[in-house]
Design a protein around this motif. Structure first.
Motif, PDB file in Angstrom:
ATOM      1  N   LEU A 129      37.696  13.253  34.402  1.00  0.00           N
ATOM      2  CA  LEU A 129      37.164  12.463  33.290  1.00  0.00           C
ATOM      3  C   LEU A 129      38.175  12.363  32.153  1.00  0.00           C
ATOM      4  O   LEU A 129      38.324  11.308  31.527  1.00  0.00           O
ATOM      5  N   THR A 130      38.898  13.449  31.900  1.00  0.00           N
ATOM      6  CA  THR A 130      39.913  13.428  30.843  1.00  0.00           C
ATOM      7  C   THR A 130      41.044  12.475  31.194  1.00  0.00           C
ATOM      8  O   THR A 130      41.593  11.790  30.318  1.00  0.00           O
ATOM      9  N   SER A 131      41.396  12.396  32.473  1.00  0.00           N
ATOM     10  CA  SER A 131      42.492  11.520  32.892  1.00  0.00           C
ATOM     11  C   SER A 131      42.164  10.046  32.683  1.00  0.00           C
ATOM     12  O   SER A 131      43.065   9.200  32.688  1.00  0.00           O
ATOM     13  N   ARG A 132      40.882   9.704  32.498  1.00  0.00           N
ATOM     14  CA  ARG A 132      40.486   8.314  32.297  1.00  0.00           C
ATOM     15  C   ARG A 132      40.487   7.918  30.824  1.00  0.00           C
ATOM     16  O   ARG A 132      40.274   6.743  30.496  1.00  0.00           O
ATOM     17  N   LEU A 133      40.705   8.865  29.936  1.00  0.00           N
ATOM     18  CA  LEU A 133      40.644   8.584  28.504  1.00  0.00           C
ATOM     19  C   LEU A 133      41.914   7.901  28.006  1.00  0.00           C
ATOM     20  O   LEU A 133      43.010   8.156  28.502  1.00  0.00           O
ATOM     21  N   LYS A 134      41.745   7.059  27.015  1.00  0.00           N
ATOM     22  CA  LYS A 134      42.870   6.407  26.365  1.00  0.00           C
ATOM     23  C   LYS A 134      43.329   7.293  25.208  1.00  0.00           C
ATOM     24  O   LYS A 134      42.564   7.574  24.286  1.00  0.00           O
ATOM     25  N   LEU A 135      44.564   7.750  25.258  1.00  0.00           N
ATOM     26  CA  LEU A 135      45.087   8.694  24.273  1.00  0.00           C
ATOM     27  C   LEU A 135      45.939   7.997  23.216  1.00  0.00           C
ATOM     28  O   LEU A 135      46.656   7.051  23.520  1.00  0.00           O
ATOM     29  N   CYS A 136      45.846   8.505  22.000  1.00  0.00           N
ATOM     30  CA  CYS A 136      46.635   7.956  20.897  1.00  0.00           C
ATOM     31  C   CYS A 136      47.483   9.032  20.226  1.00  0.00           C
ATOM     32  O   CYS A 136      47.856   8.907  19.058  1.00  0.00           O
ATOM     33  N   ASN A 150      32.643  13.349  28.990  1.00  0.00           N
ATOM     34  CA  ASN A 150      33.354  14.623  28.832  1.00  0.00           C
ATOM     35  C   ASN A 150      32.498  15.647  28.110  1.00  0.00           C
ATOM     36  O   ASN A 150      32.466  16.829  28.489  1.00  0.00           O
ATOM     37  N   ASN A 151      31.781  15.196  27.077  1.00  0.00           N
ATOM     38  CA  ASN A 151      30.929  16.114  26.321  1.00  0.00           C
ATOM     39  C   ASN A 151      29.780  16.629  27.175  1.00  0.00           C
ATOM     40  O   ASN A 151      29.418  17.809  27.102  1.00  0.00           O
ATOM     41  N   MET A 152      29.201  15.752  28.002  1.00  0.00           N
ATOM     42  CA  MET A 152      28.096  16.172  28.861  1.00  0.00           C
ATOM     43  C   MET A 152      28.558  17.218  29.879  1.00  0.00           C
ATOM     44  O   MET A 152      27.860  18.202  30.131  1.00  0.00           O
ATOM     45  N   VAL A 153      29.732  16.988  30.473  1.00  0.00           N
ATOM     46  CA  VAL A 153      30.273  17.957  31.431  1.00  0.00           C
ATOM     47  C   VAL A 153      30.583  19.281  30.728  1.00  0.00           C
ATOM     48  O   VAL A 153      30.361  20.362  31.278  1.00  0.00           O
ATOM     49  N   ALA A 154      31.087  19.199  29.489  1.00  0.00           N
ATOM     50  CA  ALA A 154      31.378  20.417  28.718  1.00  0.00           C
ATOM     51  C   ALA A 154      30.101  21.207  28.458  1.00  0.00           C
ATOM     52  O   ALA A 154      30.075  22.440  28.599  1.00  0.00           O
ATOM     53  N   TYR A 155      29.014  20.517  28.100  1.00  0.00           N
ATOM     54  CA  TYR A 155      27.741  21.199  27.856  1.00  0.00           C
ATOM     55  C   TYR A 155      27.179  21.792  29.151  1.00  0.00           C
ATOM     56  O   TYR A 155      26.622  22.896  29.149  1.00  0.00           O
ATOM     57  N   PHE A 156      27.347  21.060  30.257  1.00  0.00           N
ATOM     58  CA  PHE A 156      26.891  21.570  31.550  1.00  0.00           C
ATOM     59  C   PHE A 156      27.672  22.828  31.934  1.00  0.00           C
ATOM     60  O   PHE A 156      27.096  23.817  32.408  1.00  0.00           O
ATOM     61  N   THR A 157      28.986  22.797  31.706  1.00  0.00           N
ATOM     62  CA  THR A 157      29.831  23.960  31.994  1.00  0.00           C
ATOM     63  C   THR A 157      29.400  25.152  31.152  1.00  0.00           C
ATOM     64  O   THR A 157      29.303  26.289  31.645  1.00  0.00           O
ATOM     65  N   MET A 158      29.134  24.874  29.867  1.00  0.00           N
ATOM     66  CA  MET A 158      28.685  25.944  28.970  1.00  0.00           C
ATOM     67  C   MET A 158      27.377  26.547  29.466  1.00  0.00           C
ATOM     68  O   MET A 158      27.202  27.777  29.468  1.00  0.00           O
ATOM     69  N   PHE A 159      26.471  25.696  29.931  1.00  0.00           N
ATOM     70  CA  PHE A 159      25.179  26.176  30.449  1.00  0.00           C
ATOM     71  C   PHE A 159      25.388  27.075  31.669  1.00  0.00           C
ATOM     72  O   PHE A 159      24.766  28.135  31.789  1.00  0.00           O
ATOM     73  N   ILE A 160      26.265  26.642  32.583  1.00  0.00           N
ATOM     74  CA  ILE A 160      26.519  27.415  33.810  1.00  0.00           C
ATOM     75  C   ILE A 160      27.026  28.810  33.466  1.00  0.00           C
ATOM     76  O   ILE A 160      26.541  29.823  34.014  1.00  0.00           O
ATOM     77  N   TYR A 161      27.980  28.890  32.541  1.00  0.00           N
ATOM     78  CA  TYR A 161      28.603  30.188  32.288  1.00  0.00           C
ATOM     79  C   TYR A 161      27.827  31.039  31.293  1.00  0.00           C
ATOM     80  O   TYR A 161      27.946  32.267  31.308  1.00  0.00           O
ATOM     81  N   VAL A 162      26.998  30.423  30.468  1.00  0.00           N
ATOM     82  CA  VAL A 162      26.042  31.213  29.693  1.00  0.00           C
ATOM     83  C   VAL A 162      25.018  31.838  30.642  1.00  0.00           C
ATOM     84  O   VAL A 162      24.606  32.991  30.457  1.00  0.00           O
TER      85      VAL A 162
END
Length: 318
Positions: A160-167, A194-206
């Protein structure tokens, strides 16, 4: 193709203020990385070569040491190369790969510690069922879970990060971090996924953390009743607790600083905070388990005594 990044090179600015100390840093970093390799490889080889150590607890320790080698190999060789080089650059693909390794290493560490907590729970709270529960097949499943879970989650994250447009191209750290790359996105870029995946990751490891707390509640309750179980707890669970508390402290400290910390601190202190999880656990884990677990300690002592016994006599003893 508006969602494809045109950035091909990132600048790692974490070493900017250390130019006058490059030789010293290079020397100590090289020595420290060699120490990490020596300690972890030694524990791994001892467990692999000794048939008496082919038990679930030691196999999981072997997995923990492998993870330490995996994570530090994603950081130290690049750092040593940067200390040699006059400019600290990393390719776009290399940065994403390093971010993947750093995150999967950190979360893999927690997954392995969670599996080790389950192993200790079964061994102490259900000792009569231990051999039927912790079979070779179950052990293989647990090890696959502890490795494939972070690999799968962060493969999606990095994709998902690789699809982002960076400045932006400047990363104010010694290594690439996915969250920092996401912060370089252009203002009109949608980072919802990206934020949703980050929250999901946080849920898994919590959830991992709550599972570990649950196992230790049962372990402590069981050990209070029996002196024999207390001895077993002190011998096999204390190293796990020390490893877990140390890892959680350094990783949470880094995450809190990365999200809410001040940038006014000296760069050297910021660097130390950022790499604590690559400095302390990879050395402490093999040390604490090597000294505390009786079978590994005895094996190390037997190897040392064997070498001394068969060492050639010096000319002063002739």
């Amino acid at each position: 193709m508006d969602n494809v990044s045109v950035v091909r090179i990132f600048i790692l600015s974490g070493l900017n203020e250390t130019y006058n100390y490059r030789v010293t840093l290079l020397t100590f970093t090289s020595l420290y990385y060699c120490v990490i390799l020596f300690f972890n490889i030694s524990i791994i080889m001892i467990i692999i070569l000794d048939q008496n150590l082919h038990e679930p607890m030691y196999v999981l320790l072997c997995s923990l040491c492998f993870n330490g080698l995996y994570g530090t190999t994603g950081f130290y060789p690049k750092l040593l190369f940067d200390l040699f080089s006059s400019s600290q650059q990393i390719s776009y693909e290399g940065c994403l790969l390093q971010a993947f390794v750093m995150y999967s290493f950190a979360c893999g560490e927690l997954s392995i510690l969670a599996v080790m907590a389950y192993d200790r729970y079964v061994a102490i709270c259900r000792p009569l069922h231990y051999l039927s529960v912790m079979t070779k097949r179950r052990l293989a499943q647990l090890i696959c879970f502890s490795w494939l879970t972070p690999f799968s989650i962060f493969s999606i994250n990095v994709l998902l990060t690789s699809r982002l447009k960076l400045c932006g191209t400047k990363i104010e750290r010694l290594f690439c971090v996915n969250w920092v790359i996401v912060k370089l996105t252009c203002y009109d870029t949608d980072t919802f996924s990206n934020n949703m995946v980050a929250y999901f990751t946080m849920f898994i490891y919590v959830s991992h953390g709550f599972f570990i707390i649950w196992t230790y509640m049962h372990l402590i309750r069981t050990c209070v009743r029996s002196k024999e179980e207390r001895v077993k707890f002190m011998q096999t669970c204390v190293p796990h607790v020390v490893s877990l508390v140390t890892f959680l402290f350094v990783i949470l400290f880094d995450l809190m600083y990365m999200r809410f910390g001040s940038t006014d601190l000296p760069q050297s202190i910021q660097n130390f905070i950022a790499i604590e999880f690559l400095l302390i656990p990879p050395v402490m884990n093999p040390l604490i388990y090597g000294f505390k677990l009786t079978k590994i300690r005895n094996r190390i002592l037997s190897l040392v005594c064997f070498e001394r016994e068969f060492a050639p006599p010096s000319k002063f003893n002739l």
